[in-house]
Design a protein around this motif. Structure first.
Motif, short mmCIF file in Angstrom:
data_model
loop_
_atom_site.label_atom_id
_atom_site.label_comp_id
_atom_site.label_asym_id
_atom_site.label_seq_id
_atom_site.Cartn_x
_atom_site.Cartn_y
_atom_site.Cartn_z
N ARG A 28 -6.78 12.95 73.26
CA ARG A 28 -7.05 14.22 73.73
C ARG A 28 -5.85 15.24 73.41
O ARG A 28 -6.16 16.32 73.08
CB ARG A 28 -7.35 14.00 75.31
N ARG A 73 -6.13 16.35 69.62
CA ARG A 73 -7.42 16.78 69.52
C ARG A 73 -7.58 18.35 70.20
O ARG A 73 -8.29 18.82 70.00
CB ARG A 73 -8.42 16.08 69.79
N ALA A 74 -6.64 18.56 71.12
CA ALA A 74 -6.86 19.68 71.96
C ALA A 74 -6.77 21.08 71.06
O ALA A 74 -5.83 21.12 70.19
CB ALA A 74 -5.90 19.55 73.03
N GLU A 75 -7.47 21.92 71.54
CA GLU A 75 -7.31 23.19 70.63
C GLU A 75 -6.68 23.97 71.56
O GLU A 75 -6.15 25.20 70.87
CB GLU A 75 -8.91 23.63 70.64
N LYS A 76 -6.36 24.19 72.65
CA LYS A 76 -5.62 25.00 73.39
C LYS A 76 -4.17 24.65 73.60
O LYS A 76 -3.78 23.46 73.70
CB LYS A 76 -6.12 25.27 74.90
N HIS A 77 -3.47 25.57 73.64
CA HIS A 77 -1.88 25.46 73.95
C HIS A 77 -1.59 26.06 75.17
O HIS A 77 -2.14 26.78 75.87
CB HIS A 77 -1.10 26.24 72.91
N ASP A 111 -1.78 27.94 65.12
CA ASP A 111 -3.35 27.98 64.65
C ASP A 111 -3.24 27.99 63.10
O ASP A 111 -4.22 27.97 62.75
CB ASP A 111 -4.07 29.05 65.21
N GLU A 121 -2.61 25.65 59.70
CA GLU A 121 -2.41 24.07 59.70
C GLU A 121 -1.79 24.07 58.14
O GLU A 121 -1.64 25.14 57.54
CB GLU A 121 -3.97 23.55 59.59
N ARG A 158 -5.58 11.82 60.53
CA ARG A 158 -6.47 12.86 60.15
C ARG A 158 -7.13 12.85 58.74
O ARG A 158 -8.02 13.31 58.45
CB ARG A 158 -5.68 14.51 60.45
N ARG A 214 -10.68 13.72 58.05
CA ARG A 214 -11.19 14.93 57.44
C ARG A 214 -11.58 14.66 56.06
O ARG A 214 -11.40 13.71 55.33
CB ARG A 214 -9.77 15.85 57.43
N GLY A 258 -2.96 19.58 59.52
CA GLY A 258 -2.58 19.88 60.79
C GLY A 258 -1.18 20.67 60.89
O GLY A 258 -0.78 20.99 59.61
N ARG A 268 3.97 18.88 71.23
CA ARG A 268 2.89 18.05 71.86
C ARG A 268 3.37 16.86 72.03
O ARG A 268 2.95 16.18 73.56
CB ARG A 268 1.56 18.27 71.24
#
Length: 540
Positions: A31, A34-38, A54, A56, A152, A156, A163, A171
């Motif tokens: 998680r 994979r999280a999109e929020k900071h 944001d 990559e 990834r 992908r 990323g 993180r």
């Protein structure tokens, strides 16, 4: 209860604890990446560093980030050691000498934590806490970031983006390593590990060195770092006071590498893929534990080199776990193990430390070996090899081969030169086959970013300081660059559909191929050297 029964009980408790942590920690790490929020703290760090979280990166840009961060870290840590005399809490310990500072800076930045110095007489608390401990966190986070970038690459399709290195680094540090280290530092204090800003404590009229040990000990094990605040490392009662702290430290050095297989399964969308990697890791780890344990139980001097508070079972369990990861912490003297027992710890490193390996490094190393195994399987059945829906062509196999061959190359070159230098004889405590084992162990430890030592070899000369530092540097960065190039090549591909001819990678056949590949590569590469060192000693 007999020592053997007590040892088996410890192994059972350890396995049960790892099993209990496996799913929640593995899912949590998935998680995180994979999280999109900071978080607000992360956004503040990005603003200070002028980072767009944001955006990559291509694999090459990601690699430049790793290299640039590592270079700056080496320089800053080197400078910090060289100005120690003007820093607070130095306790009269002067500036670290240039060769030692160079070796130590590279050691901690590469997650090796090889120590060519006596910590309690060389390093002050400021250098320890601001310099070495910071690297304990971020060097482990770099390994996590590279492992996630490779995953990834499998997930992908038809993209050149893997990323953002800076986001993954932050993180891994803030969301995973810092919270866990904080909690377990408190647990270690409760178990008796010391925590003090004093330089020593008086015991029966003698001053015994002391330090803020618990906070360092937690991340030392959790980040598979291994560098001790005190020279005796985890054999010192201030770092490892009792059986419960000993068992907890073994748990800490294994838990993230083990749980990352669950993270891998979650990220690729097929949990069984993680289970088969875990099974291979567990099989080899168990086999090597049996080898080391039996060898030490049947040695001519069974208690030599073992911490008497823990005995043979706990010493063998710790030794096996610390060398099968890239930790390098020790609770016993590996140099005094039997020929076969010491050879087992050496062989663990020569496997590439992927059973289960270091934080991040274990996962990406075993995935690289999986690619090699699938390539060989494809050749045997006359099919284009593929793994997780990606074809394994020239680019992918070349990158995997470079990653796998980097460690043996720097290890054998370094050890070979050291063995023929006349000055090396004066640095060895033992002649003959055991002396060769000491040389092999030192360069295996450095090249694999492990950091443990036989401690029967004096490595303070300019040759050893510089050559071991270069082995640590190349042994860390060459595989990372190759892995990121591999990830970029995989991410650019289309996903290959599963057909009747696709070799399943979740069953016993693939597990056998992968296990055999790990053992075969180590055997073909190192058996001649091992035959002249620990094997010859064991047969005497």
């Amino acid at each position: 209860m007999s020592p053997t029964a007590a040892g088996l009980l410890q192994v059972g408790i350890l396995v049960a604890a790892l099993a209990a942590a496996y799913r929640p920690l593995g899912d949590y790490m998935a998680r995180v990446f994979r999280a999109e929020k900071h978080s607000k703290l992360e956004l503040a760090i990005y603003r200070v560093g002028r980072i767009d979280p944001d955006t990559e990166q291509k694999w090459s840009t990601y690699a430049y980030g790793v290299l640039g961060f590592s270079f700056v870290s080496v320089v800053l840590l080197y400078v910090l050691q060289r100005i120690q005399a003007v820093l607070p809490f130095n306790f009269g310990r002067g500036n670290v000498e240039p060769g030692m500072a160079f070796n130590t800076a590279i050691s901690f930045v590469t997650n090796t934590n090889w120590q060519s110095y006596v910590p309690e007489t060389v390093m002050g608390h400021t250098v320890q806490m601001i310099g070495l401990t910071v690297q304990n966190f971020v060097s482990a986070a770099v390994g996590l970031a590279v492992a996630v970038a490779l995953v990834r690459g499998f997930v992908r399709h038809q993209t050149d983006r893997l990323g953002n290195f800076w986001v993954d680094l932050v993180r891994g540090t803030i969301r995973i390593l810092l919270p866990l280290a904080f909690v377990f530092a408190i647990v270690l204090i409760a178990l008796g590990v010391t925590m003090s800003l004093k330089s020593g404590v008086s015991v029966d009229g003698q001053v015994v060195a002391n330090a803020p040990v618990a906070s360092q000990e937690a991340i030392k094990e959790l980040g598979t770092n291994g560098g001790g605040v005190l020279n005796a490392n985890s054999a010192h009662p201030f770092e490892n006071p009792n059986e419960w702290s000993n068992l907890l430290e073994i748990f800490l050095l294994l838990v993230i590498p083990v749980a990352l297989t669950r993270t891998f399964g979650q990220l690729v969308g097929e949990k069984k893929q993680g289970y088969v990697l875990l099974g291979v890791m567990g099989l080899i780890w168990s086999a090597m534990l049996a080898v080391i344990w039996i060898a030490e139980e049947n040695g001519l001097r069974p208690l030599e080199g073992k911490e008497l508070r823990f005995g043979i079972p706990s010493s063998a369990l710790f030794a096996n776990s610390t060398t099968s990861t890239s930790t390098g912490a020790v609770n016993s003297l590996h140099d005094s193990f039997t020929g076969l027992g010491g050879g087992g710890t050496l062989l663990n490193m020569l496997f590439g430390e992927m059973t289960p390996g270091g934080v991040g490094t274990g996962l990406y190393s075993i995935l690289v070996m999986a690619i090699i195994a699938m390539f060989l399987a494809g050749l045997m059945v006359g099919r284009t090899p593929e793994y997780l829906g990606k074809k394994l062509g020239r680019k992918e196999v070349t990158a995997a081969a470079v990653s796998i061959l980097a460690m043996p190359t720097v290890l054998l070159i370094g050890a070979g030169i050291a063995a023929i230098l006349p000055s090396t004889q004066g640095a060895l405590n033992n002649p003959g086959s055991h002396g060769l084992s000491e040389i092999l162990y030192a360069y295996a430890s450095a090249s694999n970013n492990n950091g443990s030592a036989f401690a029967g070899i004096t490595v303070t000369s300019d040759w050893f300081q510089s050559s071991l530092a270069l082995c640590m540097l190349f042994g860390r960065l060459i595989p990372i660059i190759a892995v990121l190039a591999l990830a970029g090549s995989l991410a650019a591909q289309k996903k290959v559909p599963v057909t009747a001819g696709t070799l399943p990678t979740t069953g016993p056949l693939f597990a056998t191929l992968l296990s055999g590949g790990i053992v075969l590569v180590a055997a073909l590469t190192f058996v001649p050297a091992l035959a002249l060192g620990p094997i010859a000693e064991a047969l005497l």
